[in-house]
Design a protein around this motif. Structure first.
Motif, PDB file in Angstrom:
ATOM      1  N   UNK A 383       1.094  -1.052  -0.106  1.00  0.00           N
ATOM      2  CA  UNK A 383      -0.233  -0.054  -0.095  1.00  0.00           C
ATOM      3  C   UNK A 383       0.859   1.215  -0.012  1.00  0.00           C
ATOM      4  N   UNK A 384       1.954   1.403   1.017  1.00  0.00           N
ATOM      5  CA  UNK A 384       2.779   2.506   0.894  1.00  0.00           C
ATOM      6  C   UNK A 384       3.548   2.624  -0.070  1.00  0.00           C
ATOM      7  N   UNK A 385       4.163   1.579  -0.649  1.00  0.00           N
ATOM      8  CA  UNK A 385       5.012   1.659  -2.122  1.00  0.00           C
ATOM      9  C   UNK A 385       4.013   2.132  -3.076  1.00  0.00           C
ATOM     10  N   UNK A 394       2.848  11.698 -10.211  1.00  0.00           N
ATOM     11  CA  UNK A 394       1.946  12.568 -10.359  1.00  0.00           C
ATOM     12  C   UNK A 394       2.803  14.288 -10.169  1.00  0.00           C
ATOM     13  N   UNK A 395       3.669  14.177  -9.420  1.00  0.00           N
ATOM     14  CA  UNK A 395       4.375  15.476  -8.958  1.00  0.00           C
ATOM     15  C   UNK A 395       3.992  16.146  -7.933  1.00  0.00           C
ATOM     16  N   UNK A 396       2.609  16.434  -8.133  1.00  0.00           N
ATOM     17  CA  UNK A 396       1.670  17.123  -7.006  1.00  0.00           C
ATOM     18  C   UNK A 396       2.328  18.623  -6.910  1.00  0.00           C
ATOM     19  N   UNK A 397       2.633  19.309  -7.863  1.00  0.00           N
ATOM     20  CA  UNK A 397       3.138  20.633  -7.646  1.00  0.00           C
ATOM     21  C   UNK A 397       4.431  20.845  -7.246  1.00  0.00           C
ATOM     22  N   UNK A 398       5.329  19.547  -7.471  1.00  0.00           N
ATOM     23  CA  UNK A 398       6.642  19.474  -7.345  1.00  0.00           C
ATOM     24  C   UNK A 398       7.085  19.424  -5.616  1.00  0.00           C
ATOM     25  N   UNK A 399       5.946  19.613  -4.731  1.00  0.00           N
ATOM     26  CA  UNK A 399       6.430  19.557  -3.410  1.00  0.00           C
ATOM     27  C   UNK A 399       6.687  18.168  -2.990  1.00  0.00           C
ATOM     28  N   UNK A 400       7.544  18.431  -2.326  1.00  0.00           N
ATOM     29  CA  UNK A 400       8.218  16.849  -1.584  1.00  0.00           C
ATOM     30  C   UNK A 400       7.718  16.548  -0.402  1.00  0.00           C
ATOM     31  N   UNK A 405       3.520   9.349   6.503  1.00  0.00           N
ATOM     32  CA  UNK A 405       2.502   9.612   7.375  1.00  0.00           C
ATOM     33  C   UNK A 405       1.693  10.813   6.579  1.00  0.00           C
ATOM     34  N   UNK A 406       2.368  11.855   5.931  1.00  0.00           N
ATOM     35  CA  UNK A 406       1.788  12.822   5.177  1.00  0.00           C
ATOM     36  C   UNK A 406       0.887  12.308   3.919  1.00  0.00           C
ATOM     37  N   UNK A 407       1.772  11.545   3.304  1.00  0.00           N
ATOM     38  CA  UNK A 407       1.261  10.819   2.135  1.00  0.00           C
ATOM     39  C   UNK A 407      -0.039  10.123   2.350  1.00  0.00           C
ATOM     40  N   UNK A 408      -0.134   9.316   3.163  1.00  0.00           N
ATOM     41  CA  UNK A 408      -1.067   8.510   3.521  1.00  0.00           C
ATOM     42  C   UNK A 408      -2.573   9.647   3.979  1.00  0.00           C
ATOM     43  N   UNK A 409      -2.069  10.355   4.742  1.00  0.00           N
ATOM     44  CA  UNK A 409      -3.027  11.297   5.374  1.00  0.00           C
ATOM     45  C   UNK A 409      -3.937  12.101   4.442  1.00  0.00           C
ATOM     46  N   UNK A 410      -3.004  12.532   3.250  1.00  0.00           N
ATOM     47  CA  UNK A 410      -3.770  13.132   2.081  1.00  0.00           C
ATOM     48  C   UNK A 410      -4.349  12.230   1.047  1.00  0.00           C
ATOM     49  N   UNK A 411      -4.311  10.938   1.273  1.00  0.00           N
ATOM     50  CA  UNK A 411      -4.913   9.997   0.481  1.00  0.00           C
ATOM     51  C   UNK A 411      -5.919   9.227   1.234  1.00  0.00           C
ATOM     52  N   UNK A 552       1.230   2.671   8.997  1.00  0.00           N
ATOM     53  CA  UNK A 552       0.029   3.183   8.757  1.00  0.00           C
ATOM     54  C   UNK A 552      -0.176   4.646   9.351  1.00  0.00           C
ATOM     55  N   UNK A 553       0.579   5.321   9.804  1.00  0.00           N
ATOM     56  CA  UNK A 553       0.519   6.603  10.505  1.00  0.00           C
ATOM     57  C   UNK A 553       0.009   7.517   9.288  1.00  0.00           C
ATOM     58  N   UNK A 554      -1.012   8.076   9.663  1.00  0.00           N
ATOM     59  CA  UNK A 554      -1.683   9.170   8.610  1.00  0.00           C
ATOM     60  C   UNK A 554      -3.082   8.639   8.286  1.00  0.00           C
TER      61      UNK A 554
END
Length: 1007
Positions: A383-385, A394-400, A405-411, A552-554
């Motif tokens: 899931x994380x991978x 996707x790039x998402x506006x080039x933000x890194x 945790x932040x990645x899972x929280x946003x999705x 699974x934090x996030x």
């Protein structure tokens, strides 16, 4: 109709595209010369794709070989361009893989048409995997699935079954690409594939076979002009019957034999399968095992099964998937250490998931944290991978985003909505979805879902822009379902496993615990007959552990491992193991305990196995399930399993059944065969995919009644037994009818041992009736010690004359006497008799039968082994046999003369026979009184270069050291002697001398 001479008929018609034209019919008229003109105009609806309908009002052009070949070649070109690169099982959006570069050979076997599957598909493939050594499935090469075998006619309808993710669709694509590239299967002029997930969209429509082809393959519009049905060979492939949302009904369907006649789609398919429509065409259907029963077995000519990867192919896949060889080697090394992961890698889709995870793990800094000891950890990392890959692409506006945790929280919303769909559809056992399904769950397919779902895009206009979806593998759907249930509890304290009103009301006043969630899930899982929730429960248990929650934090609002809940869940599962639940579910509970890191029961069983004390313990039901789990996950050889060593009860046998059915030989001796035990043995023989070739039930209390109950299983086509040992089971002549039915029905059974029972003459007379039957294919029959006399020999002799399969017959320890022997010899001399080995130990024979035996030896071209031990042939009798042995027509290789009151008087004749015979290789003269003088003649024969004897047994013949030199001389000179038994003689000090010499010779000496 006008009848005037030279009259003219003119008619004009119009039809829109898609309309039907009814041509004028001229009947009851004599027409000598009259022009007929039919003007047909086409009117296309504005904006309609596909151009104008090609009408057939004027006669079509005569098909030519050139036009036929041009269309075939163009069809191959289209397929090659479409299939050369695939997007199945790719980690990144838009990634395309060259099929021939990634494709790894699959292990395919012959299957049965009537097997029922009650196991979870993934865990079932684990049990039958070839990692346990020799495999007893009948393999078949992929290029041979439509070729006749063993004198059979060429199969027309082939079913290929396999679990989800085992490679059925990729296999079909490889087949099509090989045909399109002209590498194989060129016996077919046309090959067409129709995925059921696409056919679902037109399941309510009526169309002809020609329209179906042209709709899926628009470039085939000329097919009607170039398709002479009687000469063109076509293959129609229907991929994924398990994904069909409409049923195939073979009863009460209209018959269709015209490729141009429109009929409902389900009728079209069933008529094609039944051969009413295009009988010259071949049909290939792929399906998961659970849905194969939609097609009656009488319409299946061959069933094959994709078993997945064998060990070599599994490693090859990792080498192909990971282009970095060092990385591939690391992955293979890690996976080999985890037996549970190594087992599941027989599923190609799981190989891809694991490779995707481990590629990421080894390239990141978390390699040391990854253990891979549970499937939950693997799928959580997957899931994380996949979310990470999607974000990077996707790039998402080039933000890194530095942290997972932040990645899972946003999705989070998308993941949980996808989990909700997975959970609800998993319970309904639905694995195919459409765009409207995603919309109803507020899922944007352009979001991260692309990494977890496969998309089938249907381009042709009749199904304009429809898309069909499924999870990349059924286990991914089970993971998302479990994740949704767990997060709903963890974040919101909701129990989604409670479906009854009382449970929902209770939740209003009290918050559920994780134990209650798992308990509800356990209760639902153990009641399932299909096992479709088995891995769901494993994932749910694994998600309760802190190590997994940290990943699974996030998604989770907090990290919390409720140790009391986990311990209560463990205790509840152990309680369930003591109850009457399906054995497959029991094994799954041990997988769940492994996810919860509890190995206590399995550890105890392993200790008992190592110390060999299980046979002295009374095992509980949980112990038997633990034993099954240990057997399943170990690398032990699967040649033989002795149930007697575990004091197996009927319920215990049921618990072991899912695993021991893959052993080649099952033994159960010294047991009380009550109704429950017989039913358990019957279930074992009838179980799907069972590989049992030999069943030994020696020294039990089966009896006539027990055999009658067991007979139904023995006569079933699911029974694969080749050898059945029923020695000492209190069988009488009353069971003869059941034995007759078994011999007539079971064409696989080759050996039947009935020694030490009480069949008597009456029983053998009835058994002889079955032996005369052409359906009886038994090759070895043991009737030792059944109180037989010469009275049954006449019927038995007639049976031997007719039977074309029986090669070995043991009548030892019966009192058939010289008269019975005379009756049998008459038949054995007959060219129709196939007997090669005849056992007559302790049957009351004297020298009076030796003339008949001698005549038989001179005449029979098949008899190669004759056991005459413990009779009273005497010197005269053996002298008569020796004369026959010298006859060049005698083919005897093995002769047993144990304890026949022989003396040195017969030895000169016997020695001459040893010298003259070119076939005799084994002679047993144990427990006679040949003495040194007799042995001297025999050893002289052994020195003769014409002697071919390899094994001589002179045990207990009164030999002394006086014959030592003769023995040594024979050992020095003989070129063929490999075994000489001189035990129980009085060789005294000569024994050491002989032993010393034997160490330097090729002959094994027994002193």
């Amino acid at each position: 109709m006008a009848t005037e001479r030279n009259a003219t008929i003119s008619m004009t018609m119009k039809a829109e595209t898609g309309g039907s034209i009814i041509s004028p019919v001229i009947e009851n008229s004599n027409i000598s010369s009259m022009p007929i003109t039919i003007n047909v105009e086409s009117v296309c609806k504005s904006g309609q794709e596909g151009g104008c309908f090609r009408y057939m009002a004027s006669p079509p052009p005569v098909p030519t070989k050139e036009s036929h070949d041009q269309l075939t070649n163009y069809h191959k070109k289209v397929l090659k361009e479409k299939l050369e690169y695939i997007t199945d099982y790719t980690s990144k959006a838009g990634e395309r893989i060259y099929l021939l570069k990634r494709f790894t050979e699959l292990w395919i076997t012959d299957g049965e048409c009537n097997e029922l599957y009650k196991e979870h598909e993934v865990t079932e493939i684990e049990s039958s995997s070839p990692r346990h050594g020799k495999v007893f499935f009948k393999s078949i090469k992929h290029k041979d699935i439509f070729r006749p075998m063993h004198g059979q006619r060429q199969p027309r309808v082939v079913i290929t079954r396999g679990i989800a993710g085992i490679g059925k669709t990729i296999y079909v694509k490889k087949f099509l690409l090989d045909w399109a590239m002209m590498n194989a299967y060129q016996e077919y002029d046309f090959v067409f594939v129709f995925p059921f997930c696409e056919l679902n969209l037109i399941s309510e429509e009526s169309m002809s076979l020609m329209q179906l082809v042209q709709q899926h393959y628009p470039h085939m519009k000329q097919l009607g002009e170039t398709y002479p049905e009687d000469s063109t060979r076509s293959l129609f492939i229907f991929d994924g019957l398990d994904e069909s949302r409409f049923s195939l009904e073979f009863e009460n369907n209209p018959v269709c034999s015209d490729v141009g006649e429109p009929v409902p789609l389900r009728s079209l398919l069933t008529n094609l399968i039944r051969g009413n429509l295009l009988p010259s065409a071949s049909v290939w259907i792929t399906t998961r095992p659970s849905t194969m029963n939609q097609i009656p077995s009488r319409y299946m000519d061959r069933v094959t099964e994709i078993q997945g990867f064998q060990d070599e192919e599994k490693e090859e896949y990792f080498w192909r998937k990971c282009q970095d060889r060092q990385l591939a080697e690391k992955i293979i090394t890690l996976v080999r250490k985890q037996s549970s992961l190594w087992m599941m890698c027989y599923v190609p889709a799981f190989c891809w998931i694991l490779a995707t995870v481990l590629e990421h793990v080894f390239k990141s800094s978390c390699a040391e944290e990854f253990r891979g000891d549970t499937v939950t950890e693997v799928y959580t990392n997957f899931l994380v991978v996949m979310v990470t890959y999607h974000h990077q692409h996707r790039g998402h506006g080039k933000e890194k985003i530095e942290k997972t945790r932040q990645l899972l929280q946003s999705n989070q919303r998308t993941i949980l909505n996808l989990g909700k769909l997975a959970f609800q559809y998993l319970r309904a056992q639905t694995f195919v979805f459409y765009e409207e399904d995603f919309k109803s769950f507020n899922i944007d397919i352009s979001s991260i879902c692309g990494g977890f779902c496969r998309e089938y895009y249907i381009k042709y206009s009749a199904l304009s822009h429809r898309r069909v979806y499924s999870f990349v593998h059924a286990t991914v759907q089970e993971y998302f379902a479990a994740l949704y249930v767990f997060v709903s509890y963890h974040n919101e304290k909701r129990n989604l496993m409670t479906s009854n009103m009382l449970g929902q009301l209770r939740e209003i006043f009290t918050r559920p615990t994780f134990f209650q969630i798992c308990k509800s899930a356990c209760n639902e899982v153990v009641q399932s007959h299909t096992g479709h929730l088995d891995l769901f429960l494993q994932f749910l248990c694994g998600l309760g552990r802190r190590r997994i929650q940290n990943c699974l934090q996030g998604l989770l609002t907090h990290i919390e491992e409720q140790k009391d809940d986990l311990q209560n869940t463990i205790s509840y599962m152990k309680e369930l193991l003591q109850q009457d639940i399906p054995p497959e579910r029991c094994i799954n509970l041990f997988h769940c305990l492994n996810e919860l890191n509890d190995k206590s029961v399995v550890t105890e069983i392993n200790k008992s196995l190592q110390h060999g004390v299980l046979s002295s313990q009374k095992l509980t039901l949980a112990d038997y399930s633990a034993l099954a789990f240990v057997l399943k996950t170990s690398d032990m050889d699967r040649e033989e399993f002795d149930l007697s060593a575990y004091r197996t009860s009927p319920d215990g046998l049921k618990r072991l059944l899912p695993v021991i059915k893959f052993f080649q030989k099952i033994m159960l001796t010294g047991s009380i065969m009550d109704v429950e035990m017989i039913n358990s043995i019957s279930a074992l023989l009838l179980s799907s995919k069972n590989q049992i070739k030999e069943l030994c039930l020696t020294n039990n209390t089966l009896g006539d009644t027990g055999l009658k109950k067991l007979a139904a299983a023995l006569m079933s086509s699911s029974c694969r037994l080749k050898t059945l040992l029923l020695r000492t089971n209190a069988l009488t002549d009353q069971c003869s009818e059941d034995l007759i039915s078994i011999l007539r029905t079971n064409r696989i059974l080759k050996e039947l041992d009935l020694k030490y029972n009480q069949l008597r003459d009456a029983g053998v007379k009835q058994l002889s009736v079955a032996l005369k039957d052409y359906d009886c294919e038994i090759e070895t029959l043991g009737l030792w010690g059944n109180d037989l006399t010469h009275c049954c020999c006449e019927e038995l002799a007639l049976a031997l004359k007719t039977n074309q399969s029986l090669k070995s017959l043991d009548l030892g320890y019966n009192n058939i006497g010289d008269l019975g022997m005379k009756l049998l010899c008459t038949t054995i001399k007959d060219d129709g008799c196939k007997i090669e080995k005849l056992g007559l130990h302790h049957t009351g024979l004297t020298e009076g039968c030796c003339e008949d035996l001698a005549s038989t030896l001179r005449t029979s071209q098949r008899l190669t082994a004759l056991e005459l031990g413990y009779n009273n042939l005497g010197d005269v009798g053996v002298q008569r046999l020796s004369a026959a042995l010298k006859d060049p027509n005698c083919k005897l290789q093995t002769l047993g003369l144990y304890r026949n009151n022989l003396t040195s008087a017969c030895c000169p004749d016997l020695a001459d026979a040893l010298t003259a015979s070119s076939t005799l290789t084994e002679l047993n003269l144990t427990s006679n009184s040949l003495q040194d003088s007799g042995a001297k003649s025999l050893f002289a024969a052994l020195r003769n270069p014409c002697c071919t004897i390899q094994e001589v047994n002179l045990k207990g013949n009164g030999l002394t050291g006086a014959c030592c030199d003769d023995i040594l001389s024979a050992l020095r000179v003989s070129r063929t002697l490999r075994k000489l038994n001189l035990c129980s003689n009085n060789l005294d000090g000569s024994a050491n001398k002989l032993q010393h010499f034997a160490q330097q010779s090729y002959c094994k000496l027994y002193l």
